[in-house]
Design a protein around this motif. Structure first.
Motif, mmCIF file in Angstrom:
data_model
loop_
_atom_site.group_PDB
_atom_site.id
_atom_site.type_symbol
_atom_site.label_atom_id
_atom_site.label_comp_id
_atom_site.label_asym_id
_atom_site.label_seq_id
_atom_site.Cartn_x
_atom_site.Cartn_y
_atom_site.Cartn_z
ATOM 1 N N SER A 64 90.219 22.833 0.588
ATOM 2 C CA SER A 64 90.731 21.423 1.090
ATOM 3 C C SER A 64 90.923 21.611 2.557
ATOM 4 O O SER A 64 90.866 20.155 2.943
ATOM 5 C CB SER A 64 92.233 21.414 0.497
ATOM 6 N N TRP A 65 90.471 22.542 3.257
ATOM 7 C CA TRP A 65 90.367 22.502 4.663
ATOM 8 C C TRP A 65 89.061 22.039 5.294
ATOM 9 O O TRP A 65 88.717 21.934 6.333
ATOM 10 C CB TRP A 65 90.704 23.592 5.481
ATOM 11 N N HIS A 66 87.739 21.952 4.117
ATOM 12 C CA HIS A 66 86.365 21.600 4.549
ATOM 13 C C HIS A 66 86.433 20.217 5.457
ATOM 14 O O HIS A 66 86.962 19.404 4.688
ATOM 15 C CB HIS A 66 85.670 22.057 3.508
ATOM 16 N N PRO A 67 85.705 20.066 6.342
ATOM 17 C CA PRO A 67 85.406 18.752 7.032
ATOM 18 C C PRO A 67 84.939 17.610 5.955
ATOM 19 O O PRO A 67 85.279 16.655 6.048
ATOM 20 C CB PRO A 67 84.391 19.166 8.094
ATOM 21 N N LEU A 68 84.412 18.079 4.905
ATOM 22 C CA LEU A 68 83.696 17.002 3.956
ATOM 23 C C LEU A 68 85.101 16.355 3.175
ATOM 24 O O LEU A 68 84.674 15.624 2.604
ATOM 25 C CB LEU A 68 82.691 17.654 3.168
ATOM 26 N N ASN A 98 77.597 22.503 2.603
ATOM 27 C CA ASN A 98 77.776 21.683 3.706
ATOM 28 C C ASN A 98 77.058 20.448 3.481
ATOM 29 O O ASN A 98 76.469 19.846 4.511
ATOM 30 C CB ASN A 98 77.103 22.342 4.823
ATOM 31 N N GLY A 99 77.163 20.052 2.441
ATOM 32 C CA GLY A 99 76.854 18.655 2.070
ATOM 33 C C GLY A 99 76.912 18.123 0.253
ATOM 34 O O GLY A 99 77.252 18.925 -0.203
ATOM 35 N N PHE A 100 76.441 16.944 0.336
ATOM 36 C CA PHE A 100 76.597 16.489 -1.153
ATOM 37 C C PHE A 100 75.606 15.185 -1.310
ATOM 38 O O PHE A 100 75.302 14.666 -0.337
ATOM 39 C CB PHE A 100 78.008 16.055 -1.620
ATOM 40 N N PRO A 122 87.089 9.573 10.283
ATOM 41 C CA PRO A 122 87.851 9.929 11.502
ATOM 42 C C PRO A 122 87.025 11.095 12.157
ATOM 43 O O PRO A 122 86.467 11.794 11.511
ATOM 44 C CB PRO A 122 89.391 10.336 11.000
ATOM 45 N N ILE A 123 86.970 11.085 13.401
ATOM 46 C CA ILE A 123 86.170 12.193 14.160
ATOM 47 C C ILE A 123 87.127 13.344 13.913
ATOM 48 O O ILE A 123 88.112 13.942 13.944
ATOM 49 C CB ILE A 123 86.454 11.908 15.664
ATOM 50 N N HIS A 124 86.056 14.539 13.417
ATOM 51 C CA HIS A 124 86.453 15.853 13.409
ATOM 52 C C HIS A 124 86.382 16.761 14.606
ATOM 53 O O HIS A 124 85.211 16.580 15.228
ATOM 54 C CB HIS A 124 85.890 16.344 12.153
ATOM 55 N N PRO A 125 87.359 17.607 14.894
ATOM 56 C CA PRO A 125 87.063 18.451 16.109
ATOM 57 C C PRO A 125 86.053 19.095 16.224
ATOM 58 O O PRO A 125 85.433 19.635 17.423
ATOM 59 C CB PRO A 125 88.721 19.100 15.939
ATOM 60 N N ILE A 126 85.511 19.775 14.958
ATOM 61 C CA ILE A 126 84.283 20.774 15.300
ATOM 62 C C ILE A 126 83.084 20.532 14.166
ATOM 63 O O ILE A 126 82.215 21.667 13.919
ATOM 64 C CB ILE A 126 84.801 22.091 14.989
ATOM 65 N N ALA A 127 83.211 19.159 13.803
ATOM 66 C CA ALA A 127 82.007 18.800 12.883
ATOM 67 C C ALA A 127 81.671 17.641 12.805
ATOM 68 O O ALA A 127 82.794 16.611 13.250
ATOM 69 C CB ALA A 127 82.279 19.491 11.355
ATOM 70 N N HIS A 128 80.468 16.986 12.567
ATOM 71 C CA HIS A 128 79.998 15.797 12.418
ATOM 72 C C HIS A 128 79.503 15.472 11.272
ATOM 73 O O HIS A 128 78.526 16.058 10.520
ATOM 74 C CB HIS A 128 78.766 15.595 13.628
ATOM 75 N N LYS A 149 75.980 15.165 5.109
ATOM 76 C CA LYS A 149 76.019 16.448 5.603
ATOM 77 C C LYS A 149 76.982 16.819 6.530
ATOM 78 O O LYS A 149 77.642 15.865 7.116
ATOM 79 C CB LYS A 149 74.585 16.528 6.295
ATOM 80 N N CYS A 150 77.693 17.929 6.682
ATOM 81 C CA CYS A 150 78.514 18.190 7.613
ATOM 82 C C CYS A 150 77.822 19.295 8.490
ATOM 83 O O CYS A 150 77.244 20.403 8.399
ATOM 84 C CB CYS A 150 79.530 19.603 6.670
ATOM 85 N N ASN A 151 77.854 18.624 9.633
ATOM 86 C CA ASN A 151 76.865 19.165 10.821
ATOM 87 C C ASN A 151 77.666 19.923 11.831
ATOM 88 O O ASN A 151 78.753 19.407 12.416
ATOM 89 C CB ASN A 151 76.143 18.209 11.584
ATOM 90 N N TRP A 152 78.193 21.361 11.640
ATOM 91 C CA TRP A 152 79.056 22.180 12.296
ATOM 92 C C TRP A 152 78.698 22.163 13.901
ATOM 93 O O TRP A 152 77.533 22.286 14.199
ATOM 94 C CB TRP A 152 79.137 23.641 11.937
ATOM 95 N N GLU A 153 79.790 22.073 14.678
ATOM 96 C CA GLU A 153 79.283 22.124 16.089
ATOM 97 C C GLU A 153 79.861 23.230 16.528
ATOM 98 O O GLU A 153 79.977 23.517 17.885
ATOM 99 C CB GLU A 153 80.211 20.944 16.658
#
Length: 235
Positions: A64-68, A98-100, A122-128, A149-153
């Motif tokens: 539930s904490w995943h950026p997606l 890291n995507g769907f 919303p902008i995520h602090p460590i992923a785009h 896609k979840c692009n980790w920063e």
């Protein structure tokens, strides 16, 4: 002896879970022989394998904490992309680490709606989070597949899994505010579905390895034993 045998038999095996998930998704997303010729189906299979190489193995649900999926009502955590996590236009959707991929029918206009909703997250602090149409046939020739896609920063593990240095702050950001309204503390047994994603074992999943999962369990147990969430839930 019987107990040890049962525990070994029930052990979570990431490779087997990933292979099983891929076979199910291939059967679902590669068009049926009656809907597409063999050259199209071959291209679909190749594209699907490339996507898995890029965004990781097939999963059933997310932590539930995943950026997606993190854009949900904090009182009611979500583990799958939906309108409750900010996505519109989803149809015929399958999940990866890291995507769907979602495959709405072209005439519905939902592909464009999905891309617009991703751009509005919303902008995520460590992923785009990004969304793009795929130039390949998936699910059905009349569908427009979209890859989100979840692009980790931040640097993730060499194994593609999410390291403890990323997982713990995201978990704490999500869970600590719950002390304000929580009446009972959920045990690890009831929370690991939300903290590890699925498929999962006792302390690991396709998102986090055994070492990270064990550390998450220890930290969760430390939190609930402070009493901050209320008495520990029994049963």
């Amino acid at each position: 002896m019987n107990q040890l045998y049962c525990e070994a038999k029930m052990a979570f095996r990431a490779d087997e879970a990933a292979q099983r998930g891929y076979e199910q998704v291939e059967a679902y997303l590669v068009p049926r022989p009656q809907d597409a010729d063999e050259s199209v189906r071959s291209s679909s299979k190749e594209a699907l394998m490339d996507i898995v190489d890029e965004v990781g193995p097939v999963v059933d649900s997310y932590p539930s904490w995943h950026p997606l999926v993190c854009n949900h009502d904090k009182r009611y955590p979500e583990v799958a992309p939906s309108d409750r996590t900010g996505y519109k236009g989803l149809d015929h959707t399958r999940f990866f680490l890291n995507g769907f991929i979602s495959c709405p029918y072209s005439e519905s206009g939902k592909a464009e709606q999905l891309i617009e909703s991703v751009n509005a997250l919303p902008i995520h602090p460590i992923a785009h989070i990004t969304a793009e149409k795929l130039d390949v046939t998936l699910y059905n020739p009349d569908a427009t597949p979209v890859l989100v896609k979840c692009n980790w920063e931040r640097v993730i593990g060499m194994d593609g899994m999410i390291p403890l240095s990323i997982a713990i702050p995201l978990i704490l950001e999500q869970e600590l505010p719950c002390w304000r309204w929580s009446e009972l503390a959920e045990t690890w047994e009831s929370m690991r579905y939300y903290l590890l994603g699925s498929p999962h074992g006792a302390r690991s999943s396709l998102f986090v390895n055994q070492e990270t999962g064990q550390a998450i369990k220890k930290i969760w147990n430390s939190l609930i034993h402070t009493g901050m969430f209320g008495p520990i839930k029994v049963g």
